[in-house]
Design a protein around this motif. Structure first.
Motif, mmCIF file in Angstrom:
data_model
loop_
_atom_site.group_PDB
_atom_site.id
_atom_site.type_symbol
_atom_site.label_atom_id
_atom_site.label_comp_id
_atom_site.label_asym_id
_atom_site.label_seq_id
_atom_site.Cartn_x
_atom_site.Cartn_y
_atom_site.Cartn_z
ATOM 1 N N SER A 46 -6.318 -3.630 4.772
ATOM 2 C CA SER A 46 -6.474 -2.810 5.977
ATOM 3 C C SER A 46 -5.395 -1.746 6.069
ATOM 4 O O SER A 46 -5.663 -0.612 6.479
ATOM 5 C CB SER A 46 -6.434 -3.707 7.220
ATOM 6 O OG SER A 46 -7.503 -4.628 7.217
ATOM 7 N N ALA A 47 -4.157 -2.097 5.670
ATOM 8 C CA ALA A 47 -3.074 -1.112 5.702
ATOM 9 C C ALA A 47 -3.343 0.022 4.720
ATOM 10 O O ALA A 47 -3.112 1.197 5.026
ATOM 11 C CB ALA A 47 -1.743 -1.792 5.379
ATOM 12 N N ALA A 48 -3.836 -0.323 3.533
ATOM 13 C CA ALA A 48 -4.147 0.703 2.531
ATOM 14 C C ALA A 48 -5.261 1.626 3.018
ATOM 15 O O ALA A 48 -5.189 2.848 2.879
ATOM 16 C CB ALA A 48 -4.529 0.045 1.208
ATOM 17 N N ARG A 49 -6.304 1.041 3.590
ATOM 18 C CA ARG A 49 -7.419 1.855 4.084
ATOM 19 C C ARG A 49 -6.972 2.740 5.241
ATOM 20 O O ARG A 49 -7.328 3.920 5.314
ATOM 21 C CB ARG A 49 -8.573 0.957 4.515
ATOM 22 C CG ARG A 49 -9.832 1.725 4.939
ATOM 23 C CD ARG A 49 -10.888 0.789 5.458
ATOM 24 N NE ARG A 49 -10.416 0.090 6.632
ATOM 25 C CZ ARG A 49 -10.718 -1.175 6.911
ATOM 26 N NH1 ARG A 49 -11.479 -1.876 6.106
ATOM 27 N NH2 ARG A 49 -10.250 -1.748 8.015
ATOM 28 N N ARG A 76 5.182 6.538 4.855
ATOM 29 C CA ARG A 76 5.520 5.250 5.469
ATOM 30 C C ARG A 76 4.367 4.722 6.312
ATOM 31 O O ARG A 76 4.516 3.770 7.071
ATOM 32 C CB ARG A 76 6.778 5.406 6.326
ATOM 33 C CG ARG A 76 7.975 5.907 5.538
ATOM 34 C CD ARG A 76 9.142 6.281 6.422
ATOM 35 N NE ARG A 76 9.730 5.129 7.071
ATOM 36 C CZ ARG A 76 10.737 5.220 7.956
ATOM 37 N NH1 ARG A 76 11.245 6.406 8.252
ATOM 38 N NH2 ARG A 76 11.228 4.134 8.519
ATOM 39 N N ARG A 77 3.217 5.342 6.160
ATOM 40 C CA ARG A 77 2.092 5.059 7.031
ATOM 41 C C ARG A 77 1.547 3.643 6.858
ATOM 42 O O ARG A 77 1.239 2.946 7.836
ATOM 43 C CB ARG A 77 0.988 6.088 6.776
ATOM 44 C CG ARG A 77 -0.104 6.110 7.824
ATOM 45 C CD ARG A 77 -1.133 7.162 7.466
ATOM 46 N NE ARG A 77 -0.594 8.507 7.594
ATOM 47 C CZ ARG A 77 -0.873 9.506 6.764
ATOM 48 N NH1 ARG A 77 -1.652 9.298 5.716
ATOM 49 N NH2 ARG A 77 -0.372 10.693 6.962
ATOM 50 N N ALA A 78 1.410 3.179 5.607
ATOM 51 C CA ALA A 78 0.828 1.859 5.371
ATOM 52 C C ALA A 78 1.696 0.760 5.972
ATOM 53 O O ALA A 78 1.182 -0.176 6.597
ATOM 54 C CB ALA A 78 0.628 1.630 3.870
ATOM 55 N N ALA A 132 0.813 -1.217 0.000
ATOM 56 C CA ALA A 132 0.000 0.000 0.000
ATOM 57 C C ALA A 132 0.845 1.265 0.000
ATOM 58 O O ALA A 132 0.306 2.363 -0.171
ATOM 59 C CB ALA A 132 -0.936 -0.002 1.212
ATOM 60 N N ASP A 133 2.159 1.143 0.228
ATOM 61 C CA ASP A 133 3.072 2.269 0.049
ATOM 62 C C ASP A 133 3.742 2.224 -1.316
ATOM 63 O O ASP A 133 4.112 3.260 -1.878
ATOM 64 C CB ASP A 133 4.143 2.266 1.147
ATOM 65 C CG ASP A 133 3.608 2.713 2.497
ATOM 66 O OD1 ASP A 133 2.618 3.471 2.526
ATOM 67 O OD2 ASP A 133 4.172 2.295 3.525
ATOM 68 N N ARG A 134 3.929 1.026 -1.860
ATOM 69 C CA ARG A 134 4.581 0.868 -3.166
ATOM 70 C C ARG A 134 3.626 1.170 -4.316
ATOM 71 O O ARG A 134 4.049 1.671 -5.364
ATOM 72 C CB ARG A 134 5.101 -0.564 -3.326
ATOM 73 C CG ARG A 134 6.304 -0.900 -2.472
ATOM 74 C CD ARG A 134 6.643 -2.363 -2.562
ATOM 75 N NE ARG A 134 6.952 -2.777 -3.935
ATOM 76 C CZ ARG A 134 8.156 -2.726 -4.480
ATOM 77 N NH1 ARG A 134 9.174 -2.262 -3.774
ATOM 78 N NH2 ARG A 134 8.362 -3.135 -5.712
ATOM 79 N N GLY A 192 0.632 -1.650 8.912
ATOM 80 C CA GLY A 192 0.652 -3.080 8.664
ATOM 81 C C GLY A 192 1.384 -3.846 9.751
ATOM 82 O O GLY A 192 0.943 -4.909 10.190
ATOM 83 N N LEU A 193 2.523 -3.313 10.201
ATOM 84 C CA LEU A 193 3.273 -3.958 11.274
ATOM 85 C C LEU A 193 2.464 -3.997 12.566
ATOM 86 O O LEU A 193 2.422 -5.015 13.260
ATOM 87 C CB LEU A 193 4.595 -3.225 11.489
ATOM 88 C CG LEU A 193 5.664 -3.437 10.414
ATOM 89 C CD1 LEU A 193 6.793 -2.429 10.593
ATOM 90 C CD2 LEU A 193 6.212 -4.860 10.474
ATOM 91 N N VAL A 194 1.832 -2.881 12.874
ATOM 92 C CA VAL A 194 1.021 -2.836 14.093
ATOM 93 C C VAL A 194 -0.166 -3.777 13.979
ATOM 94 O O VAL A 194 -0.507 -4.502 14.921
ATOM 95 C CB VAL A 194 0.550 -1.395 14.369
ATOM 96 C CG1 VAL A 194 -0.386 -1.362 15.573
ATOM 97 C CG2 VAL A 194 1.743 -0.489 14.616
#
Length: 424
Positions: A137-140, A359-361, A89-91, A365-367
């Motif tokens: 979920s990371a993208a949203r 770097r948000r996604a 979602a960052d790429r 995602g890690l969290v």
């Protein structure tokens, strides 16, 4: 620790800064509505499938461990998917990632809805469907702060959270009766249709945006994963916020034991599936109430001050189950626990403020990976313990451990905020 450089958005997105934001203002934003509707639609189908799975497995095995293990299967794939797939979602363009995930999941669930699919194949398909939820979920999560900013983001997050919990409450409470009427295969077909509906809503309501790493080349997935880990865990403040989020592993554990707990509460008045649905709906009900009160009537600075106390409230009511109370008392305690869980709104907002947008996604995602891992592992451990001790003392022990952990984090959080306010 670098603070997030918030992008200034035009018009009504920006005018909400510096004053109390209303739900009406947030709902008026078209892109938020699309994200909101799509998420709610997809989640409703998922809840029906979860209830059917929990009741079916326990009915066949009469095993708390087997029930918890299958329930945990809906959490554990994110341990892999979060760190490795969230960076997509960052790429790539975040809307495109969400659409691809929706369409692929619709196809996978449609295969699950075909009668006669072997059990091992169903488990594999479930794993893949949940795995794809990580980049979605990371993208949203990364896209929402681009649609909303400032306290508008908090109110929008609260509205999404309340809707999610209300959908869970509805799905869990009515799921048993609906599954008995329509059968598991039709429920799965309905779940597949909700993914398609979500994709259509995203196409029509969310604008295209370039990828966060569209300039200067795209780093490798491994590099992004390592950078994200250093960002999230290299800062004491971010680490504390993340650990607050992961406390949900303690107060979500009872949901994985709802079916065996319902069997201990069964007196002949209500069927076990109905009691199971009521137990699984209790915490989402409390979260709806808590999220509304916490976001609507508590100022942003006070939310941060209350975060530790609310976290303790999310676990403390579970301790009452050690006394083996009747159903009404258990439901009230679990609702109160859900109200305490509204502290996650403050944790989420604080996390966004301290993570760079590009770097948000990956960070989310890690969290999210850890979030799902602690829930899945907690449910598995709880199921193993409930086989030997029964569900009541296991739920109470989760409450005690959660309260102690929340108290420690509250002290650390207060110290970090005090240092941040101190003059240099």
């Amino acid at each position: 620790m670098g603070a997030m450089r918030a992008r200034r958005l035009p018009g009504r997105h920006r005018r909400a800064e510096g004053r109390q934001v209303t739900y009406r203002e947030v709902i008026a934003i078209k892109e938020f509505r699309a994200l909101w509707y799509g998420q709610g639609l997809s989640l409703l189908g998922d809840q029906l499938a979860q209830v059917a799975l929990a009741v079916l497995v326990y009915d066949r095995t009469q095993s708390a461990l087997a029930t918890a293990a299958v329930y945990a299967l809906t959490y554990l794939p994110s341990i892999v998917g979060g760190p490795l797939l969230a960076g997509l979602a960052d790429r790539f363009a975040r809307r495109g990632v969400m659409l691809a995930c929706d369409l692929i999941r619709a196809a996978l669930v449609a295969v699950m809805a075909v009668p006669g699919v072997p059990f091992w194949a169903l488990c594999t398909l479930v794993f893949l469907v949940v795995l794809l939820s990580a980049p979605f979920s990371a993208a949203r999560a990364a896209l929402l702060p681009e649609v909303l900013e400032g306290d508008t983001y908090v109110i929008g997050s609260a509205l999404q959270n309340m809707t999610n919990q209300a959908v869970q409450m509805l799905g869990f409470a009515a799921g048993g009766a609906m599954i008995a009427t329509m059968g598991p295969y039709r429920a799965l077909a309905l779940d597949a249709a909700t993914f398609l509906g979500s994709a259509l809503i995203l196409v029509s309501g969310v604008h295209r945006r370039p990828a966060a790493h569209s300039e200067g080349g795209k780093p490798s997935m491994w590099t992004m994963t390592m950078d994200g880990a250093r960002l999230v865990f290299g800062s004491k403040k971010l680490r504390t916020i993340v650990l607050f989020a992961w406390l949900c592993g303690f107060y979500i554990l009872p949901e994985g034991l709802a079916a065996p707990y319902a069997a201990t509460l069964h007196t002949g008045t209500l069927p076990i599936p109905v009691i199971t649905g009521l137990l699984m709906a209790a915490m989402p009900t409390g979260t709806v109430v808590g999220a509304f009160l916490f976001s609507r009537f508590v100022s942003p600075p006070r939310r941060l001050r209350l975060m530790g106390w609310m976290a303790m409230l999310s676990c403390a009511p579970l301790m009452v189950t050690a006394l083996r109370p009747p159903l009404a008392v258990v439901l009230a305690a679990w609702v109160l626990s859900g109200i305490g869980g509204a502290y996650q709104l403050a944790a989420n907002a604080a996390f966004v403020q301290n993570v760079p947008a590009e770097r948000r996604a990956q960070a989310f995602g890690l969290v999210q990976s850890g979030l799902m891992a602690v829930q899945g592992i907690g449910i598995l451990v709880g199921g193993f313990a409930a086989e030997r001790l029964g569900p009541e003392p296991v739920v109470a022990l989760a409450g005690v451990t959660g309260v102690v952990s929340a108290a420690v984090l509250a002290v650390v959080w207060t110290e970090s905020r005090g240092k941040a306010r101190a003059p240099s």
